[in-house]
Write an enzyme that holds these catalytic residues in place. Structure first.
Site, PDB file in Angstrom:
ATOM      1  N   LYS A   1       0.178   4.226  -0.296  1.00 20.96           N
ATOM      2  CA  LYS A   1      -0.441   5.442   0.263  1.00 20.96           C
ATOM      3  C   LYS A   1      -0.133   6.635  -0.650  1.00 20.96           C
ATOM      4  CE  LYS A   1      -0.338   3.354   4.784  1.00 20.96           C
ATOM      5  NZ  LYS A   1      -0.402   3.505   6.217  1.00 20.96           N
TER       6      LYS A   1
ATOM      7  N   ASN B   1       0.874  -1.175   0.000  1.00 21.05           N
ATOM      8  CA  ASN B   1       0.000   0.000   0.000  1.00 21.05           C
ATOM      9  C   ASN B   1       0.911   1.224   0.000  1.00 21.05           C
ATOM     10  OD1 ASN B   1      -1.823   2.034   0.461  1.00 21.05           O
ATOM     11  ND2 ASN B   1      -2.343   1.406   2.560  1.00 21.05           N
TER      12      ASN B   1
ATOM     13  N   GLU C   1      -6.151  -4.686  10.246  1.00 21.71           N
ATOM     14  CA  GLU C   1      -5.114  -3.682  10.506  1.00 21.71           C
ATOM     15  C   GLU C   1      -5.429  -2.945  11.798  1.00 21.71           C
ATOM     16  OE1 GLU C   1      -2.885  -2.512   6.661  1.00 21.71           O
ATOM     17  OE2 GLU C   1      -4.534  -1.134   6.963  1.00 21.71           O
TER      18      GLU C   1
ATOM     19  N   SER D   1       2.705  -2.118  10.359  1.00 17.47           N
ATOM     20  CA  SER D   1       4.141  -2.221  10.631  1.00 17.47           C
ATOM     21  C   SER D   1       4.712  -3.598  10.303  1.00 17.47           C
ATOM     22  CB  SER D   1       4.453  -1.822  12.077  1.00 17.47           C
ATOM     23  OG  SER D   1       4.096  -0.471  12.306  1.00 17.47           O
TER      24      SER D   1
ATOM     25  N   GLU E   1      -7.259   5.005   7.544  1.00 17.86           N
ATOM     26  CA  GLU E   1      -6.994   6.424   7.269  1.00 17.86           C
ATOM     27  C   GLU E   1      -8.189   7.076   6.564  1.00 17.86           C
ATOM     28  OE1 GLU E   1      -3.220   5.763   5.365  1.00 17.86           O
ATOM     29  OE2 GLU E   1      -2.395   5.171   7.302  1.00 17.86           O
TER      30      GLU E   1
ATOM     31  N   GLY F   1       1.885   2.297  10.809  1.00 22.31           N
ATOM     32  CA  GLY F   1       2.864   3.371  10.708  1.00 22.31           C
ATOM     33  C   GLY F   1       3.520   3.723  12.030  1.00 22.31           C
TER      34      GLY F   1
ATOM     35  N   HIS G   1      -9.863   1.575   4.436  1.00 17.63           N
ATOM     36  CA  HIS G   1      -8.611   1.727   5.189  1.00 17.63           C
ATOM     37  C   HIS G   1      -8.874   2.661   6.367  1.00 17.63           C
ATOM     38  CE1 HIS G   1      -4.544   2.805   6.301  1.00 17.63           C
ATOM     39  NE2 HIS G   1      -4.156   1.711   5.678  1.00 17.63           N
TER      40      HIS G   1
HETATM   41  P1  PGA Z   1       2.370   0.342   7.609  1.00 18.08           P
HETATM   42  O1  PGA Z   1       0.969   0.597   6.902  1.00 18.08           O
HETATM   43  O2  PGA Z   1       2.905  -0.965   7.090  1.00 18.08           O
HETATM   44  O3  PGA Z   1       3.223   1.506   7.229  1.00 18.08           O
HETATM   45  O4  PGA Z   1       2.110   0.275   9.092  1.00 18.08           O
HETATM   46  C1  PGA Z   1       0.069  -0.460   6.641  1.00 18.08           C
HETATM   47  C2  PGA Z   1      -1.223   0.073   6.096  1.00 18.08           C
HETATM   48  O5  PGA Z   1      -1.689   1.113   6.596  1.00 18.08           O
HETATM   49  O6  PGA Z   1      -1.814  -0.510   5.163  1.00 18.08           O
END
Ligand code: PGA
Length: 252
Positions: free
Chosen positions: A12, A10, A167, A211, A98, A173, A96
């Site tokens: 982003k 992803n 998630e 992560s 976010e 993150g 997601h």
């Molecule tokens: P990350 O993000 O691996 O940077 O924690 C995962 C995601 O939000 O899909």
């Protein structure tokens, strides 16, 4: 049933024409041969044409990070599932955290997006996950079940065709990964919920995200109900992402 693990990068809101090209070139050169894992990359909409051009005929699939809940019309700024299909997207991430957090996406909206994706022949990757406060209040199971139930309610028997990504919001993150046992416990709950909902006992792939990196992926992916990963920052560097893919057990 054995199935290949699925690793989805992803990206982003990262990338540029130049940096994407460099990253994709390095990935294509460095991929294990033969590739025993399914791998896909989800980019921002303007770069889907670039992924289509550079990845078609390669072992890498691609997808979008969101899709509109509407078919077409006066929805400025939105991208429809049919448009994503034009660029041969195999996947679209929906719900997601976010987007739930910064764009106030509800469970019902996420379900409508998943339905639009499926209707265009695109596999939705439906994200669910609890916040730290919810985990500490003992609500993890209730939260992820509620989020997935909305999608199952909308999709009915088609629920067997989705990918689910667990998630935990506190792990995204942050460098703070769920332990393999924490991930497995939630995946087992989601598996049971999906199993109850799908008439023929289809086995959905359930990805872990938050992560995940080359150092911790193997232990997470060794869990019986962790069928792959949704990988943010570790997917932005070719060497790290390739190491992660190489560490993947071949089948679930
Ligand atoms: P990350 O993000 O691996 O940077 O924690 C995962 C995601 O939000 O899909």
């Amino acid at each position: 049933m054995d199935m290949k693990k699925l690793i989805v990068g992803n990206w982003k809101m990262h990338g540029s024409l130049a940096s994407n090209q460099a990253l994709l070139t390095e990935l294509l050169v460095g991929l294990p041969q033969p590739l025993s894992t399914d791998v896909a990359l989800c980019a921002s909409a303007p770069y889907l044409a670039q992924l289509q051009t550079l990845l078609q005929g390669s072992p890498l699939a691609w997808g979008a990070q969101d899709v509109s809940a509407h078919g077409q019309g006066a929805y400025t700024g939105e991208t429809s599932a049919a448009m994503l299909r034009d660029f041969a997207c195999r996947y679209a991430i929906v719900g997601h955290s976010e987007r739930r957090q910064y764009h106030a996406e509800t469970d019902e909206l996420v379900a409508a997006k998943a339905q639009r994706a499926l209707g265009a022949g695109i596999t939705p990757i439906v994200c669910v996950g609890e916040t730290l406060a919810q985990r500490e209040a003992g609500q993890t199971e209730a939260v992820v079940k509620r989020q997935l139930a909305a999608v199952i309610h909308t999709l009915g028997h088609c629920s067997g065709e989705i990918v689910v990504a667990y998630e935990p919001v506190w792990a995204i993150g942050t460098g703070r990964t769920a332990t393999p046992e924490q991930a497995q416990a939630v995946h087992a709950v989601l598996r049971a919920q999906l199993h109850a909902a799908t008439a023929h006992g289809e086995r959905n792939r359930i990805l872990y995200g938050g992560s995940m990196n080359a150092a911790n992926a193997a232990d997470l992916l060794a869990q019986p109900d962790v069928d792959g990963g949704l990988v943010g920052s570790a997917s932005l560097q070719a060497a790290e992402f390739l190491k992660l893919i190489a560490s993947c057990p071949a089948v679930a």
